[in-house]
Write a protein that holds these residues in place. Sequence first.
Motif, PDB file in Angstrom:
ATOM      1  N   LYS A 186      75.463 -31.448  27.921  1.00 19.65           N
ATOM      2  CA  LYS A 186      76.365 -31.528  26.781  1.00 19.65           C
ATOM      3  C   LYS A 186      77.698 -32.171  27.145  1.00 19.65           C
ATOM      4  CE  LYS A 186      74.331 -27.729  24.267  1.00 19.65           C
ATOM      5  NZ  LYS A 186      74.524 -26.497  23.541  1.00 19.65           N
ATOM      6  N   LYS A 187      77.865 -32.527  28.428  1.00 12.98           N
ATOM      7  CA  LYS A 187      79.110 -33.170  28.864  1.00 12.98           C
ATOM      8  C   LYS A 187      79.196 -34.567  28.255  1.00 12.98           C
ATOM      9  CE  LYS A 187      81.559 -34.807  32.894  1.00 12.98           C
ATOM     10  NZ  LYS A 187      81.498 -35.134  34.293  1.00 12.98           N
ATOM     11  N   ASN A 188      80.333 -34.888  27.653  1.00 13.46           N
ATOM     12  CA  ASN A 188      80.511 -36.192  27.027  1.00 13.46           C
ATOM     13  C   ASN A 188      80.734 -37.265  28.084  1.00 13.46           C
ATOM     14  OD1 ASN A 188      80.150 -35.366  24.416  1.00 13.46           O
ATOM     15  ND2 ASN A 188      82.311 -35.135  23.974  1.00 13.46           N
ATOM     16  N   ILE A 189      80.019 -38.371  27.928  1.00 13.57           N
ATOM     17  CA  ILE A 189      80.139 -39.517  28.815  1.00 13.57           C
ATOM     18  C   ILE A 189      80.844 -40.619  28.034  1.00 13.57           C
ATOM     19  CG2 ILE A 189      78.864 -41.216  30.188  1.00 13.57           C
ATOM     20  CD1 ILE A 189      78.569 -38.369  31.216  1.00 13.57           C
ATOM     21  N   LYS A 190      81.892 -41.182  28.628  1.00 12.24           N
ATOM     22  CA  LYS A 190      82.642 -42.263  27.973  1.00 12.24           C
ATOM     23  C   LYS A 190      82.290 -43.574  28.669  1.00 12.24           C
ATOM     24  CE  LYS A 190      86.484 -39.225  26.861  1.00 12.24           C
ATOM     25  NZ  LYS A 190      87.879 -38.878  27.077  1.00 12.24           N
ATOM     26  N   PHE A 191      82.014 -44.607  27.874  1.00 11.51           N
ATOM     27  CA  PHE A 191      81.752 -45.929  28.424  1.00 11.51           C
ATOM     28  C   PHE A 191      82.202 -46.976  27.416  1.00 11.51           C
ATOM     29  CE2 PHE A 191      78.010 -44.217  26.402  1.00 11.51           C
ATOM     30  CZ  PHE A 191      77.533 -45.253  25.613  1.00 11.51           C
ATOM     31  N   LYS A 192      82.241 -48.217  27.869  1.00  7.05           N
ATOM     32  CA  LYS A 192      82.767 -49.294  27.038  1.00  7.05           C
ATOM     33  C   LYS A 192      81.727 -50.396  26.937  1.00  7.05           C
ATOM     34  CE  LYS A 192      87.084 -51.712  26.407  1.00  7.05           C
ATOM     35  NZ  LYS A 192      88.457 -51.785  26.826  1.00  7.05           N
ATOM     36  N   ILE A 193      81.438 -50.820  25.706  1.00  5.71           N
ATOM     37  CA  ILE A 193      80.550 -51.963  25.471  1.00  5.71           C
ATOM     38  C   ILE A 193      81.375 -52.999  24.731  1.00  5.71           C
ATOM     39  CG2 ILE A 193      78.467 -52.791  24.332  1.00  5.71           C
ATOM     40  CD1 ILE A 193      77.307 -50.007  24.636  1.00  5.71           C
ATOM     41  N   GLY A 194      81.618 -54.123  25.378  1.00  3.22           N
ATOM     42  CA  GLY A 194      82.500 -55.129  24.794  1.00  3.22           C
ATOM     43  C   GLY A 194      83.909 -54.576  24.684  1.00  3.22           C
ATOM     44  N   SER A 195      84.436 -54.566  23.463  1.00  2.90           N
ATOM     45  CA  SER A 195      85.780 -54.027  23.257  1.00  2.90           C
ATOM     46  C   SER A 195      85.739 -52.645  22.619  1.00  2.90           C
ATOM     47  CB  SER A 195      86.581 -54.983  22.371  1.00  2.90           C
ATOM     48  OG  SER A 195      85.974 -55.096  21.102  1.00  2.90           O
ATOM     49  N   GLU A 196      84.530 -52.102  22.420  1.00  2.00           N
ATOM     50  CA  GLU A 196      84.372 -50.797  21.765  1.00  2.00           C
ATOM     51  C   GLU A 196      84.241 -49.688  22.810  1.00  2.00           C
ATOM     52  OE1 GLU A 196      84.346 -50.136  18.430  1.00  2.00           O
ATOM     53  OE2 GLU A 196      84.884 -52.238  18.141  1.00  2.00           O
ATOM     54  N   ASP A 197      84.957 -48.600  22.588  1.00  2.00           N
ATOM     55  CA  ASP A 197      84.814 -47.416  23.435  1.00  2.00           C
ATOM     56  C   ASP A 197      83.775 -46.483  22.804  1.00  2.00           C
ATOM     57  OD1 ASP A 197      86.698 -48.202  25.286  1.00  2.00           O
ATOM     58  OD2 ASP A 197      88.347 -47.329  24.149  1.00  2.00           O
ATOM     59  N   TRP A 198      82.846 -46.013  23.610  1.00  4.17           N
ATOM     60  CA  TRP A 198      81.784 -45.124  23.144  1.00  4.17           C
ATOM     61  C   TRP A 198      81.878 -43.798  23.887  1.00  4.17           C
ATOM     62  CZ3 TRP A 198      77.983 -46.435  19.493  1.00  4.17           C
ATOM     63  CH2 TRP A 198      78.024 -47.747  19.054  1.00  4.17           C
ATOM     64  N   GLU A 199      81.451 -42.753  23.227  1.00  9.62           N
ATOM     65  CA  GLU A 199      81.412 -41.428  23.846  1.00  9.62           C
ATOM     66  C   GLU A 199      80.234 -40.672  23.253  1.00  9.62           C
ATOM     67  OE1 GLU A 199      84.178 -37.432  24.127  1.00  9.62           O
ATOM     68  OE2 GLU A 199      85.082 -39.336  23.566  1.00  9.62           O
ATOM     69  N   MET A 200      79.349 -40.191  24.124  1.00  4.92           N
ATOM     70  CA  MET A 200      78.214 -39.404  23.647  1.00  4.92           C
ATOM     71  C   MET A 200      77.782 -38.421  24.723  1.00  4.92           C
ATOM     72  SD  MET A 200      74.979 -42.060  23.738  1.00  4.92           S
ATOM     73  CE  MET A 200      75.677 -43.129  22.524  1.00  4.92           C
ATOM     74  N   PRO A 201      77.090 -37.354  24.327  1.00  3.88           N
ATOM     75  CA  PRO A 201      76.621 -36.376  25.313  1.00  3.88           C
ATOM     76  C   PRO A 201      75.619 -36.997  26.286  1.00  3.88           C
ATOM     77  CG  PRO A 201      76.524 -35.466  23.096  1.00  3.88           C
ATOM     78  CD  PRO A 201      76.830 -36.924  22.961  1.00  3.88           C
ATOM     79  N   LEU A 202      75.606 -36.483  27.501  1.00  7.66           N
ATOM     80  CA  LEU A 202      74.714 -36.995  28.541  1.00  7.66           C
ATOM     81  C   LEU A 202      73.254 -36.898  28.126  1.00  7.66           C
ATOM     82  CD1 LEU A 202      74.291 -38.051  31.415  1.00  7.66           C
ATOM     83  CD2 LEU A 202      74.383 -35.693  32.204  1.00  7.66           C
ATOM     84  N   GLY A 203      72.860 -35.810  27.475  1.00  5.41           N
ATOM     85  CA  GLY A 203      71.468 -35.640  27.058  1.00  5.41           C
ATOM     86  C   GLY A 203      71.024 -36.714  26.087  1.00  5.41           C
ATOM     87  N   VAL A 204      71.880 -37.061  25.135  1.00  9.79           N
ATOM     88  CA  VAL A 204      71.555 -38.105  24.159  1.00  9.79           C
ATOM     89  C   VAL A 204      71.468 -39.455  24.852  1.00  9.79           C
ATOM     90  CG1 VAL A 204      72.387 -39.300  22.098  1.00  9.79           C
ATOM     91  CG2 VAL A 204      72.612 -36.822  22.264  1.00  9.79           C
ATOM     92  N   LEU A 205      72.375 -39.725  25.768  1.00 16.24           N
ATOM     93  CA  LEU A 205      72.364 -40.985  26.507  1.00 16.24           C
ATOM     94  C   LEU A 205      71.077 -41.132  27.319  1.00 16.24           C
ATOM     95  CD1 LEU A 205      74.078 -43.486  27.148  1.00 16.24           C
ATOM     96  CD2 LEU A 205      75.023 -42.238  29.067  1.00 16.24           C
TER      97      LEU A 205
END
Length: 50
Positions: free
Chosen positions: A5-24
């Motif tokens: 359930k820990k949120n992972i932050k990453f960047k694709i292009g110029s957009e910042d994304w954040e989603m739980p590790l399980g979903v990723l």
Amino acid sequence: MIDFKKNIKFKIGSEDWEMPLGVLLLLLGITLIMVIGGAYLGFKFGKNIN
């Protein structure tokens, strides 16, 4: 123990994304299965064209 359930932050292009590790991990797993399945089906259909 892995916290899925820990949120992972990453960047694709110029957009910042954040989603739980399980979903990723789920999305990566589905993508990998579809890539392997597509390669298998492409090989199978390509072999039967003769």
